[in-house]
Design an enzyme around this catalytic site. Structure first.
Site, short mmCIF file in Angstrom:
data_model
loop_
_atom_site.label_atom_id
_atom_site.label_comp_id
_atom_site.label_asym_id
_atom_site.label_seq_id
_atom_site.Cartn_x
_atom_site.Cartn_y
_atom_site.Cartn_z
N LYS A 51 2.63 2.60 2.98
CA LYS A 51 1.84 3.73 2.50
C LYS A 51 2.61 5.02 2.76
CE LYS A 51 -0.85 4.50 6.71
NZ LYS A 51 -2.17 4.61 7.27
N ARG A 131 -6.87 -7.66 8.99
CA ARG A 131 -5.61 -7.08 9.47
C ARG A 131 -5.66 -6.93 10.99
NH1 ARG A 131 -1.25 -3.59 8.23
NH2 ARG A 131 -1.21 -1.63 9.39
N HIS A 154 3.76 -0.22 11.11
CA HIS A 154 3.46 0.97 11.90
C HIS A 154 4.74 1.69 12.29
CE1 HIS A 154 -0.67 -0.68 13.43
NE2 HIS A 154 -0.72 -0.26 12.18
#
Length: 182
Positions: A51, A131, A154
Site C-alpha cells: 500500500k 491477517r 510492515h
C-alpha cells in the site's frame, strides 16, 4: 476454514484463504494480477505490491501448500468467466471487471457469518482478523518478528508488535501459574 473449504466457490475460497495463509490485506488480494502469481506442482510465489501513494514496496511471498490447490481451482474456473481475456486481475466480478475491496470483504464476512464468527459485536469479524491470525500464529510459534513484519509488508516492527500482545487467555494462564496455599 473447514466451512470455506467445503462450501465456497473456487473464487470465494481463494479470496478467503489468501489473508489467512499469506497475511495479505484485502486491498492486496483484490490488487493481484495474474502476472503476480507463479505456480508449479510443488511451489508457488506471489508478488505483492504494498500500500502507499507510490505503490509501496514489492515483496515476494512463498505460497503455503494448502493455498496452492485453491488458487489452481480458481484459475481453472476463471477461464470461463466474463472478462477473462480482457482483464489482468486475478479476481473478477460477475461483470468481468476487477473485484472491489468491498465485494471481497463481503465475501469473507459472509463466510464468517455463516459459521457464527460475526455474532459478537464487540469482536467483529473481517478480513483483517484473518491477517491478524496469520501474524499472531507465527509470532506465538516463535517466528522472528522481523520475518513476520517482512511477510506482512510492515515497514516497522512497532506495527508488528500488536500481533504479539497477550490475549485474555494468556493473562488468565499467567495468573493460574501463581502458587497458592489452597
Amino acid at each position: 476454514m473447514r466451512h470455506v473449504q467445503l462450501t465456497a466457490s473456487p473464487r470465494d475460497k481463494a479470496i478467503a484463504l489468501l489473508p489467512y495463509y499469506t497475511g495479505l490485506r484485502i486491498s492486496e488480494v483484490v490488487g493481484l494480477d495474474l502476472a503476480d502469481l507463479r505456480l508449479s506442482a510443488r511451489k508457488g510465489e506471489l508478488r505483492i505490491r504494498g500500500k502507499g501513494r507510490d505503490g509501496g514496496k514489492t515483496r515476494l511471498l512463498p505460497l503455503h501448500p494448502d493455498l496452492r490447490p485453491a488458487l489452481t481451482d480458481w484459475l481453472a474456473a476463471r477461464a470461463g468467466w466474463k472478462g477473462t481475456g480482457a482483464h489482468p486481475a486475478m479476481f473478477l466480478n460477475h461483470r468481468g471487471a476487477r473485484l472491489s475491496d468491498r465485494a471481497a470483504r463481503d465475501i469473507i464476512t459472509g463466510l464468517g457469518d455463516a459459521v457464527g464468527l460475526g455474532d459478537d459485536p464487540a469482536e467483529p469479524f473481517s478480513p483483517h482478523v484473518l491477517r491478524h491470525t496469520f501474524a499472531a500464529q507465527l509470532i506465538r510459534d516463535g517466528k522472528d518478528p522481523i520475518l513476520v513484519a517482512e511477510l506482512l509488508g510492515h515497514g516497522s516492527l512497532d506495527t508488528t508488535r500488536r500481533y504479539a500482545l497477550p490475549t485474555e487467555a494468556d493473562k488468565e494462564a499467567a495468573l493460574d501459574a501463581l502458587i497458592t496455599d489452597h
